[in-house]
Design a protein around this motif. Structure first.
Motif, PDB file in Angstrom:
ATOM      1  N   LYS A   2       0.799  -1.326   0.025  1.00 52.26           N
ATOM      2  CA  LYS A   2      -0.219   0.132  -0.120  1.00 52.26           C
ATOM      3  C   LYS A   2       0.829   1.189  -0.134  1.00 52.26           C
ATOM      4  CE  LYS A   2      -0.666   0.150   5.022  1.00 52.26           C
ATOM      5  NZ  LYS A   2      -1.421   0.436   5.929  1.00 52.26           N
ATOM      6  N   PHE A   4      -0.359   4.352   0.744  1.00 56.28           N
ATOM      7  CA  PHE A   4      -1.326   5.367   1.686  1.00 56.28           C
ATOM      8  C   PHE A   4      -1.098   4.989   3.042  1.00 56.28           C
ATOM      9  CE2 PHE A   4      -4.262   8.208   3.530  1.00 56.28           C
ATOM     10  CZ  PHE A   4      -3.863   9.563   3.021  1.00 56.28           C
ATOM     11  N   LYS A   6      -2.314   5.378   7.153  1.00 56.05           N
ATOM     12  CA  LYS A   6      -3.193   5.908   8.063  1.00 56.05           C
ATOM     13  C   LYS A   6      -2.749   6.828   8.937  1.00 56.05           C
ATOM     14  CE  LYS A   6      -6.234   1.682   7.934  1.00 56.05           C
ATOM     15  NZ  LYS A   6      -6.466   0.538   8.548  1.00 56.05           N
ATOM     16  N   MET A  29       6.303   7.923   1.821  1.00 58.15           N
ATOM     17  CA  MET A  29       4.910   7.565   2.290  1.00 58.15           C
ATOM     18  C   MET A  29       4.695   8.579   3.088  1.00 58.15           C
ATOM     19  SD  MET A  29       4.785   3.417   2.095  1.00 58.15           S
ATOM     20  CE  MET A  29       3.355   3.319   2.972  1.00 58.15           C
ATOM     21  N   ALA A  32       3.905  12.119   1.325  1.00 52.98           N
ATOM     22  CA  ALA A  32       2.704  11.915   0.550  1.00 52.98           C
ATOM     23  C   ALA A  32       1.421  12.341   1.720  1.00 52.98           C
ATOM     24  CB  ALA A  32       2.509  10.599  -0.085  1.00 52.98           C
ATOM     25  N   HIS A  33       1.483  11.567   2.696  1.00 50.58           N
ATOM     26  CA  HIS A  33       0.391  11.828   3.624  1.00 50.58           C
ATOM     27  C   HIS A  33       0.278  13.125   4.102  1.00 50.58           C
ATOM     28  CE1 HIS A  33      -2.418   9.984   6.479  1.00 50.58           C
ATOM     29  NE2 HIS A  33      -1.945  10.948   7.456  1.00 50.58           N
ATOM     30  N   CYS A  37      -2.990  15.339   4.876  1.00 49.87           N
ATOM     31  CA  CYS A  37      -3.554  15.471   5.972  1.00 49.87           C
ATOM     32  C   CYS A  37      -2.959  16.573   6.962  1.00 49.87           C
ATOM     33  CB  CYS A  37      -3.129  14.219   6.632  1.00 49.87           C
ATOM     34  SG  CYS A  37      -4.022  13.934   8.260  1.00 49.87           S
TER      35      CYS A  37
END
Length: 84
Positions: A2, A4, A6, A29, A32-33, A37
């Motif tokens: 994956k 993305f 959490k 990652m 990117a998050h 967010c």
């Protein structure tokens, strides 16, 4: 695999990045998050500030011998107080 994270995973990776324990893919990652967010971006910024503050404080610890001496003196003073 994956691509993305959490938010909970992002926080863990963020902490690992601060201590240089995260791999290249994990750092990618996380970047990117935090682009997406806002709360995690804030968490990351706070982590960076905290790390800089701690490093600039130049904290030092007592040597073990000095620490033991202080503990002994505290115990002695407490024992004196109990006798009164």
């Amino acid at each position: 695999m994956k691509f993305f994270l959490k938010c909970g995973e992002a926080a863990i990776v963020c902490d690992k990045v601060q201590y240089k324990e995260a791999g290249t893919m994990a750092r990618f990652m996380l970047r990117a998050h935090i682009l997406i967010c806002r709360p995690c971006r804030g968490y990351s910024e706070q982590n960076v500030k905290l790390t800089k503050t701690i490093r600039s404080a130049k904290l030092s610890a007592l040597c073990p011998e000095r620490k033991q001496l202080l503990k002994k003196r505290i115990r002695e003073e407490l024992d004196k107080e109990r006798l009164l």
